[in-house]
Write a protein that holds these residues in place. Structure first.
Motif, PDB file in Angstrom:
ATOM      1  N   ILE A 155       0.812  -0.750  -0.378  1.00  0.00           N
ATOM      2  CA  ILE A 155       0.156  -0.153   0.288  1.00  0.00           C
ATOM      3  C   ILE A 155       1.270   0.918   0.042  1.00  0.00           C
ATOM      4  CG2 ILE A 155      -2.098   1.410   1.076  1.00  0.00           C
ATOM      5  CD1 ILE A 155      -2.950  -0.979   2.311  1.00  0.00           C
ATOM      6  N   GLN A 156       2.022   0.635   0.488  1.00  0.00           N
ATOM      7  CA  GLN A 156       2.571   2.528   0.255  1.00  0.00           C
ATOM      8  C   GLN A 156       4.243   1.426  -0.137  1.00  0.00           C
ATOM      9  OE1 GLN A 156       3.900   2.919   4.814  1.00  0.00           O
ATOM     10  NE2 GLN A 156       2.627   2.008   5.179  1.00  0.00           N
ATOM     11  N   PRO A 157       5.341   2.210  -0.319  1.00  0.00           N
ATOM     12  CA  PRO A 157       6.252   2.095  -0.631  1.00  0.00           C
ATOM     13  C   PRO A 157       7.270   0.921   0.140  1.00  0.00           C
ATOM     14  CG  PRO A 157       6.374   4.647  -0.883  1.00  0.00           C
ATOM     15  CD  PRO A 157       5.191   3.910  -0.222  1.00  0.00           C
ATOM     16  N   TYR A 158       7.642   0.245  -0.016  1.00  0.00           N
ATOM     17  CA  TYR A 158       8.778  -1.100   0.264  1.00  0.00           C
ATOM     18  C   TYR A 158       9.690  -0.195   1.752  1.00  0.00           C
ATOM     19  CZ  TYR A 158      11.650  -4.368   2.456  1.00  0.00           C
ATOM     20  OH  TYR A 158      12.156  -5.301   2.841  1.00  0.00           O
ATOM     21  N   GLN A 159      10.465   1.042   0.924  1.00  0.00           N
ATOM     22  CA  GLN A 159      11.577   1.680   2.464  1.00  0.00           C
ATOM     23  C   GLN A 159      10.582   2.277   3.080  1.00  0.00           C
ATOM     24  OE1 GLN A 159      11.252   2.126  -1.245  1.00  0.00           O
ATOM     25  NE2 GLN A 159      12.836   1.214  -1.788  1.00  0.00           N
ATOM     26  N   LYS A 160       9.731   2.918   2.581  1.00  0.00           N
ATOM     27  CA  LYS A 160       8.537   2.973   4.019  1.00  0.00           C
ATOM     28  C   LYS A 160       8.194   2.602   5.439  1.00  0.00           C
ATOM     29  CE  LYS A 160       4.638   6.758   4.347  1.00  0.00           C
ATOM     30  NZ  LYS A 160       5.406   7.656   6.315  1.00  0.00           N
ATOM     31  N   PHE A 161       7.628   1.356   4.450  1.00  0.00           N
ATOM     32  CA  PHE A 161       6.787   0.765   5.546  1.00  0.00           C
ATOM     33  C   PHE A 161       8.039  -0.448   6.278  1.00  0.00           C
ATOM     34  CE2 PHE A 161       6.902  -4.036   6.143  1.00  0.00           C
ATOM     35  CZ  PHE A 161       5.413  -4.515   6.618  1.00  0.00           C
ATOM     36  N   THR A 162       9.013  -0.652   5.235  1.00  0.00           N
ATOM     37  CA  THR A 162       9.945  -1.045   6.703  1.00  0.00           C
ATOM     38  C   THR A 162      11.066  -0.058   7.216  1.00  0.00           C
ATOM     39  OG1 THR A 162      10.794  -2.788   4.420  1.00  0.00           O
ATOM     40  CG2 THR A 162      12.303  -2.202   6.383  1.00  0.00           C
ATOM     41  N   LYS A 163      10.919   1.192   6.605  1.00  0.00           N
ATOM     42  CA  LYS A 163      11.351   2.437   8.113  1.00  0.00           C
ATOM     43  C   LYS A 163       9.883   2.492   9.309  1.00  0.00           C
ATOM     44  CE  LYS A 163      12.466   6.787   8.217  1.00  0.00           C
ATOM     45  NZ  LYS A 163      11.693   8.210   8.540  1.00  0.00           N
ATOM     46  N   ASP A 164       8.432   2.335   8.678  1.00  0.00           N
ATOM     47  CA  ASP A 164       8.342   3.376   9.841  1.00  0.00           C
ATOM     48  C   ASP A 164       6.543   2.512   9.879  1.00  0.00           C
ATOM     49  OD1 ASP A 164       8.697   5.406   9.106  1.00  0.00           O
ATOM     50  OD2 ASP A 164       6.624   5.841   7.180  1.00  0.00           O
ATOM     51  N   MET A 165       7.011   0.327   9.588  1.00  0.00           N
ATOM     52  CA  MET A 165       5.737   0.214  10.435  1.00  0.00           C
ATOM     53  C   MET A 165       5.992  -2.240  10.679  1.00  0.00           C
ATOM     54  SD  MET A 165       2.837   0.779   8.101  1.00  0.00           S
ATOM     55  CE  MET A 165       1.165   0.100   9.397  1.00  0.00           C
ATOM     56  N   ALA A 166       7.000  -2.038   9.797  1.00  0.00           N
ATOM     57  CA  ALA A 166       7.640  -2.612   9.787  1.00  0.00           C
ATOM     58  C   ALA A 166       8.843  -3.617  11.312  1.00  0.00           C
ATOM     59  CB  ALA A 166       8.734  -4.051   8.610  1.00  0.00           C
ATOM     60  N   LEU A 167       8.208  -4.715  11.390  1.00  0.00           N
ATOM     61  CA  LEU A 167       9.310  -5.482  12.606  1.00  0.00           C
ATOM     62  C   LEU A 167      10.760  -5.703  12.232  1.00  0.00           C
ATOM     63  CD1 LEU A 167       6.883  -7.063  15.007  1.00  0.00           C
ATOM     64  CD2 LEU A 167       7.586  -5.309  15.671  1.00  0.00           C
ATOM     65  N   PRO A 168      11.468  -5.482  12.757  1.00  0.00           N
ATOM     66  CA  PRO A 168      12.454  -6.020  12.370  1.00  0.00           C
ATOM     67  C   PRO A 168      12.953  -7.738  12.366  1.00  0.00           C
ATOM     68  CG  PRO A 168      13.631  -5.640  14.465  1.00  0.00           C
ATOM     69  CD  PRO A 168      11.739  -5.574  14.369  1.00  0.00           C
ATOM     70  N   ASP A 169      13.386  -8.117  11.282  1.00  0.00           N
ATOM     71  CA  ASP A 169      13.751  -9.471  10.891  1.00  0.00           C
ATOM     72  C   ASP A 169      13.694 -10.185  12.074  1.00  0.00           C
ATOM     73  OD1 ASP A 169      13.241  -9.652   8.130  1.00  0.00           O
ATOM     74  OD2 ASP A 169      14.644  -9.741   7.753  1.00  0.00           O
ATOM     75  N   ASP A 170      14.536  -9.642  13.036  1.00  0.00           N
ATOM     76  CA  ASP A 170      15.342 -10.700  14.396  1.00  0.00           C
ATOM     77  C   ASP A 170      14.170  -9.981  15.625  1.00  0.00           C
ATOM     78  OD1 ASP A 170      16.534  -8.261  14.024  1.00  0.00           O
ATOM     79  OD2 ASP A 170      18.490  -8.920  15.676  1.00  0.00           O
ATOM     80  N   TRP A 171      12.867  -9.689  15.433  1.00  0.00           N
ATOM     81  CA  TRP A 171      12.179  -9.504  16.605  1.00  0.00           C
ATOM     82  C   TRP A 171      11.830 -10.036  17.226  1.00  0.00           C
ATOM     83  CZ3 TRP A 171       7.271 -10.373  18.250  1.00  0.00           C
ATOM     84  CH2 TRP A 171       6.520 -12.039  17.252  1.00  0.00           C
ATOM     85  N   GLU A 172      11.395 -11.455  17.016  1.00  0.00           N
ATOM     86  CA  GLU A 172      11.415 -11.983  18.246  1.00  0.00           C
ATOM     87  C   GLU A 172      12.866 -12.414  19.693  1.00  0.00           C
ATOM     88  OE1 GLU A 172       8.553 -15.920  17.007  1.00  0.00           O
ATOM     89  OE2 GLU A 172      10.507 -15.213  15.474  1.00  0.00           O
ATOM     90  N   ILE A 173      13.983 -12.170  18.633  1.00  0.00           N
ATOM     91  CA  ILE A 173      15.068 -11.834  20.082  1.00  0.00           C
ATOM     92  C   ILE A 173      14.788 -10.574  20.277  1.00  0.00           C
ATOM     93  CG2 ILE A 173      17.445 -11.386  20.124  1.00  0.00           C
ATOM     94  CD1 ILE A 173      17.460 -14.254  17.656  1.00  0.00           C
ATOM     95  N   VAL A 174      15.382  -9.440  19.888  1.00  0.00           N
ATOM     96  CA  VAL A 174      14.998  -7.801  20.020  1.00  0.00           C
ATOM     97  C   VAL A 174      13.511  -7.843  21.097  1.00  0.00           C
ATOM     98  CG1 VAL A 174      14.346  -5.487  19.595  1.00  0.00           C
ATOM     99  CG2 VAL A 174      15.823  -7.248  17.511  1.00  0.00           C
ATOM    100  N   TYR A 175      12.442  -8.023  21.228  1.00  0.00           N
ATOM    101  CA  TYR A 175      11.236  -8.054  22.081  1.00  0.00           C
ATOM    102  C   TYR A 175      11.491  -9.329  22.969  1.00  0.00           C
ATOM    103  CZ  TYR A 175      10.725  -4.460  18.999  1.00  0.00           C
ATOM    104  OH  TYR A 175      10.561  -3.367  18.434  1.00  0.00           O
ATOM    105  N   LYS A 176      12.241 -10.498  22.960  1.00  0.00           N
ATOM    106  CA  LYS A 176      11.883 -11.365  23.974  1.00  0.00           C
ATOM    107  C   LYS A 176      11.491 -11.635  25.675  1.00  0.00           C
ATOM    108  CE  LYS A 176      16.809 -12.089  25.136  1.00  0.00           C
ATOM    109  NZ  LYS A 176      18.332 -12.494  25.707  1.00  0.00           N
ATOM    110  N   ASP A 177      12.187 -10.354  25.611  1.00  0.00           N
ATOM    111  CA  ASP A 177      11.655 -10.299  27.382  1.00  0.00           C
ATOM    112  C   ASP A 177      10.431  -9.591  27.572  1.00  0.00           C
ATOM    113  OD1 ASP A 177      14.101 -10.785  27.662  1.00  0.00           O
ATOM    114  OD2 ASP A 177      14.685  -8.861  28.332  1.00  0.00           O
TER     115      ASP A 177
END
Length: 125
Positions: free
Chosen positions: A83-105
């Motif tokens: 719905i929006q450009p990939y770069q904007k989605f990645t920057k503004d909305m998407a969780l990082p690929d390693d989100w389960e590690i980053v947010y493990k706590d």
């Protein structure tokens, strides 16, 4: 009944659900929770699409589920529907690929709370 909520606070709700009314939502959730308590409905689930704007509220979202009487929580990681450009989605909305590690706590705290409060987490993540 499943209601897509995507936030546990009014501030986050306003970011994600532009134009939405968080207080009206809470009133509606409470009414549905009463129907669940009276056994007029079998399943009451609230849903959250996990993204940068709300991942910090994961535990609070489960607490909201308990508060309104939901017995299930559905979680899904946000997807790019182009719905929006990939770069904007990645920057503004998407969780990082390693989100389960980053947010493990946060994830561990949410799982423990769900177990202690008999909340079933339904998830495709």
């Amino acid at each position: 009944i499943q209601v897509s909520v995507d936030a546990a606070s009014e501030q986050t709700y306003k970011k994600i659900r532009v134009g939405g009314n968080f207080h009206r939502l809470l009133e509606t959730l409470s009414i549905i929770g009463t129907l669940k308590k009276e056994n007029k409905i079998e399943l009451f689930s609230i849903a959250m699409v996990l993204q940068k704007a709300n991942i910090h509220e994961l535990l609070d979202f489960l607490k909201l589920a308990v508060r309104v009487g939901a017995n299930h929580v559905a979680l899904a990681r946000i997807e790019n529907w182009h719905i929006q450009p990939y770069q904007k989605f990645t920057k503004d909305m998407a969780l990082p690929d390693d989100w389960e590690i980053v947010y493990k706590d946060q994830i561990a705290a949410a799982k423990a709370f769900a177990k202690d409060n008999n909340i079933l987490i339904l998830s495709n993540i």
